[in-house]
Scaffold this active site. Structure first.
Site, PDB file in Angstrom:
ATOM      1  N   LYS A 260      65.431 131.026  20.270  1.00 16.79           N
ATOM      2  CA  LYS A 260      65.556 131.152  18.808  1.00 16.79           C
ATOM      3  C   LYS A 260      67.007 131.388  18.425  1.00 16.79           C
ATOM      4  CE  LYS A 260      63.726 134.816  16.649  1.00 16.79           C
ATOM      5  NZ  LYS A 260      64.500 135.555  15.649  1.00 16.79           N
ATOM      6  N   ASP A 261      67.710 132.092  19.288  1.00 18.76           N
ATOM      7  CA  ASP A 261      69.094 132.470  19.029  1.00 18.76           C
ATOM      8  C   ASP A 261      70.060 131.289  19.190  1.00 18.76           C
ATOM      9  OD1 ASP A 261      71.282 134.292  18.668  1.00 18.76           O
ATOM     10  OD2 ASP A 261      71.574 134.297  20.831  1.00 18.76           O
TER      11      ASP A 261
END
Length: 899
Positions: free
Chosen positions: A559-560
């Site tokens: 997600k990062d």
């Protein structure tokens, strides 16, 4: 069995099972559904002729039937290979590993040592993608067994017809059962689900796995006598997060943890008792015709006396059968252990280790007196059961977020009179100094009679529950204390402080950092070094056997930074963390927080392990089994055996690869650094663009997942509507349900295109490396799988839910450009189109796409209706929400790996 015959078998079996399904629906007069299955009739859906509930249910079952057929074909292929003495050609099998070692002239004893040093720890978790009820899982198993039985060529036509009828009746039961939770499941429901696997599925799996290892060893020509001893088999243990993982989960209270530990113990003891009773029934060796070893009589006398009247009764029951007498005495002692109210310490088992010792003594007596066959057939699986499950069934990990711990410490500081009690905002130096000082001081700061605040009371009470359990039963049932979002040394020292306050520092419980974001992965080695050099860690080192568990988060790093940067940074972090541990005289092993999809670390276990950097597995793999993957990986008996063996043999292969330095290839790490950076920049540019959160909120069903009844855990850690606060699992799930699936591939196309343009020679190096480098091959194949599962038509359909045309056009242009580039450049890397290389994957999606489109059509229709309603509490809105959740569950079945 060739690939073409396997393919034909899948086609034939699909046709058969769909014919049975259609026949069942025809018999119960569901003729409109029959037409849907035959024609995918969208106009009929639009007119409302077909009730949506029936459409959703019928297609959900259809998809699951497809998956069962595909699984069955794979297991039949494996069986065929075994029948043809070609089991070594099965990827991820023990036979493949044995042949590889044999071809590299590794001797038997070295191989056996690698096998026995292997430790595999699958950890079951409950997450928002798991919606199947135990009842439906049982139906799956019944159906699978019928499909296998149907392939028996010795059956008569009448018997075949009977099987077909049984399948049709089973399908009707499934149709009338219903699938997903109508109310949001409680933790107790999720716990019942995982305990079902631990107590019902995994004991049989362990036996099959061991038999497979034995058979493979003998087939490859090694000495059979060396593989009879259970002590040389891999250590298999299971773990659980259900009832222990409290990260953002307010319903996991200390009492839930206490109940869970008690339930685990109860189930484990019953499991062992049943196995002991079975052994007692079968141990019908007569003293009249067999000489009785003196040591056995002596042991019976000693145990009988210790157990008093109960022991005397047990011995008298079988006067001429001392072998059975011995086992009956073990049963009496175990019954006393179960009753939990015995005063005399000699009359119950303080630990499963004591029972293991009794069984080993019995095995040695049998072997020494020429009864090796009985030791193997009647005792082996019992010893393995006790070794694997102990008296605790599964180790319960305790996980909490570092921010929660910060609040707890602040509350304790405030209550004890500290003026500056805002611990979260102290600088790192001040935090470490305070905690280190407290750890030097043996006196406790907290008082069990004082309430400090919500967070402090919760964490202290949780640790006290653990302490109480250890006082009663020992520490075998306790896993690790895991700290989500470990950002610095003080996050780990906080846990030491809390352990000191609850008298847990003198145990062997490991304090485990969870490195999740890309920044945390980068900082991990420095944090680990500080932690391993801290006086408290060094004081506890012997209790933890100088082993350090490190958890890696696949979801949050994805997600990062996107999938490419995530996987490469994880790969580098494993190397650096292992080196750091070794430098400080510790051995690191990794707990992989992996899910079902590439976005969350999923993929075939053997490929996953082959992709690990050398010298990082260190004999142990601990890995989460999340969401729908529990049923996918372990629901089917043969699939479960294959997957467990792939984990164990993969670990052993890494051990020997490292020891003998069998992988001497030079891999282009600097090119991967380049790809990772370009991919990361491209991905961050997308998610940081103005309007992206709005587009994401409209083009996916994340708002529905936040209301999901599928899992007991909230979709957000604190309820804040930001990307940072959103859990990584619904982030992946929501994109995949919209068939955009960008979490699995976005950034790769741009990175490869830039590499080819700016460094054409490096691109050619990558083309060569993809054939040799397991990490790169695994990464690119899994990325390509997500591209194949994506669907341009559906991407546009979901994007159209965003009514801002300019915003929609801007984001879809970026997404589709990278989608096309990814496909094209992967094709160039492999020098062959995906459609030619990935026949199986394209076939799987071909059988699903038209029916998936029906569901996507309904999904979008109800999303629009639901979002248009203003009253959050209206009955009508709740009804539509239930439909949406049913559709989500059905689409998940169709795509097989969504979260």
């Amino acid at each position: 069995m060739s690939n073409s015959s396997t393919f034909q078998k899948i086609v034939d079996d699909r046709s058969f099972i769909i014919d049975c399904y259609v026949e069942m629906l025809s018999r119960i007069n569901e003729n409109d559904i029959v037409e849907l299955l035959k024609n995918n009739s969208l106009p009929e859906i639009d007119t409302g002729k077909l009730p949506s509930d029936k459409i959703i249910q019928s297609l959900s079952i259809y998809f699951q039937l497809m998956s069962l057929v595909e699984e069955n074909a794979a297991t039949q292929y494996h069986r065929k290979m075994e029948n043809q003495d070609e089991s070594f050609s099965i990827r991820g099998s023990w036979a493949e590993a044995f042949k590889f070692w044999k071809d590299h002239n590794i001797n038997e004893d070295e191989i056996l040592k690698a096998v026995s040093d292997t430790h595999v720890i699958p950890v079951l978790t409950a997450h928002p993608t798991e919606a199947k009820r135990v009842t439906v899982i049982e139906i799956h198993r019944e159906l699978y067994l019928l499909l296998v039985k149907r392939k028996n060529t010795s059956l008569s036509k009448l018997e075949q017809n009977r099987i077909t009828e049984n399948i049709i009746h089973l399908l009707e039961r499934w149709w009338r059962t219903g699938e997903i939770y109508l109310e949001k499941p409680q933790i107790e429901d999720e716990r019942a689900n995982v305990v079902y696997y631990f107590s019902t599925i995994f004991p049989a799996l362990l036996e099959r796995s061991d038999e497979n290892l034995k058979a493979s060893w003998i087939e490859l020509g090694f000495k059979p006598s060396k593989i009879k001893n259970p002590d040389v088999f891999p250590k298999i243990n299971f773990g659980s997060w259900v009832g222990g993982d409290r990260d953002g989960h307010p319903f996991v209270t200390p009492s839930i943890t206490q109940e869970t530990l008690a339930l685990h113990r109860k189930q484990a003891l019953q499991l062992i008792k049943n196995k002991l009773i079975d052994a007692a029934i079968k141990f019908s060796v007569s003293a009249i015709s067999n000489p009785i070893p003196y040591q056995l009589l002596e042991a019976i006398e000693k145990k009988s006396q210790a157990l008093g009247e109960q022991g005397t009764k047990a011995v008298k029951r079988n006067p001429y059968e001392p072998w059975r007498q011995y086992i009956n005495l073990l049963i009496v002692k175990l019954n006393n252990t179960i009753s939990d109210n015995v005063a005399d310490s000699a009359s119950y088992y303080k630990s499963s280790k004591a029972l293991q010792d009794d069984l080993k003594f019995f095995r040695d007596i049998l072997v020494e007196n020429g009864m090796k066959g009985l030791a193997e057939s009647l005792l082996f699986s019992l010893e393995r059961l006790v070794s694997c499950f102990g008296f605790h069934l599964a180790k319960l990990d305790i996980r909490q977020n570092s921010a929660f711990h910060d609040k707890a410490i602040s509350q304790i500081l405030k209550a004890t009179g500290e003026k500056d009690f805002d611990f979260a905002n102290w600088n790192e130096e001040k935090r470490v100094a305070y905690l280190s000082k407290q750890l030097e001081n043996h006196a406790t700061v907290t008082d069990i009679t004082v309430s400090y605040g919500t967070e402090a009371d919760n964490v202290l009470d949780c640790y006290r529950v653990v302490r109480h359990h250890i006082n009663q039963y020992g520490a075998d049932g306790i896993g690790s204390f895991i700290i989500s979002m470990t950002r610095n040394l003080s996050d780990l020292l906080v846990v030491y402080f809390l352990m000191k306050e609850t008298q847990l520092l003198n145990t062997g419980i490991k304090v485990v950092p969870l490195f999740e974001t890309i920044e945390d992965l980068d900082n991990g080695p420095k944090i680990l070094e500080q932690f391993l050099q801290h006086p408290t860690t060094l004081q506890r080192a012997q209790k933890t056997a100088y082993k350090q568990e490190i958890m890696l988060g696949y979801s949050d790093s994805n997600k990062d930074g996107g999938t490419i940067a995530s996987k490469w940074n994880l790969h580098k972090a494993e190397e650096k963390l292992s080196e750091t541990a070794l430098k400080n005289n510790f051995k690191a092993y990794f707990f992989h927080g992996a899910g079902g999809t590439i976005s969350r670390g999923g993929g075939k276990y053997h490929r996953f392990l082959e992709s690990m950097p050398l010298n990082t597995v260190n004999g142990t793999i601990k890995i989460t089994v999340q969401g729908e993957t529990i049923a996918q990986l372990f629901g089917n008996p043969l699939t479960a055996t294959y997957n467990l063996n792939a984990l164990a043999s993969g670990v052993a292969k890494q051990t020997i690869l490292a020891k003998y330095n069998l992988d001497t290839n030079e891999y282009p790490f600097e090119i991967m650094d380049y790809l990772s950076q370009k991919s990361f920049e491209h991905y961050r540019d997308l998610i940081e663009s103005e309007g992206f959160i709005n587009f994401y909120g409209k083009a996916t069903c994340i708002d529905v997942l936040e209301r999901s009844k599928i899992g007991s855990r909230p979709a957000r850690r604190t309820g804040t509507r930001t990307l940072n606060d959103l859990r990584a699992i619904p982030w992946v799930f929501s994109w995949n349900l919209s068939r955009i699936s960008l979490t699995g591939w976005y950034g790769l196309g741009h990175a490869l295109k830039t590499l080819k343009s700016e460094q054409p020679t490096a691109f050619k190096t990558l083309q060569k490396s993809i054939k040799e480098w397991p990490f790169l091959r695994f990464l690119v194949i899994q990325t390509e799988t997500n591209l194949i599962l994506s669907n341009k038509e559906m991407m546009h359909a979901y994007a159209n839910l965003d009514d801002d045309a300019d915003e929609r056009k801007a984001f879809m242009s970026k997404i589709l450009t990278d989608y096309d580039n990814s496909f094209q450049l992967i094709e160039e890397l492999f020098e062959e189109p995906a459609v030619d290389r990935r026949l199986g994957q394209y076939d799987i999606i071909k059988w699903r796409n038209e029916k998936l489109n029906v569901l996507h059509h309904l999904h979008i229709k109800y999303l629009k209706q639901w979002r248009a309603m203003n009253d959050d509490n209206s009955n009508e809105k709740e009804k539509i929400l239930s439909k949406l959740l049913s559709i989500i569950n059905s689409i998940s079945s169709g795509l097989k790996n969504t979260g």
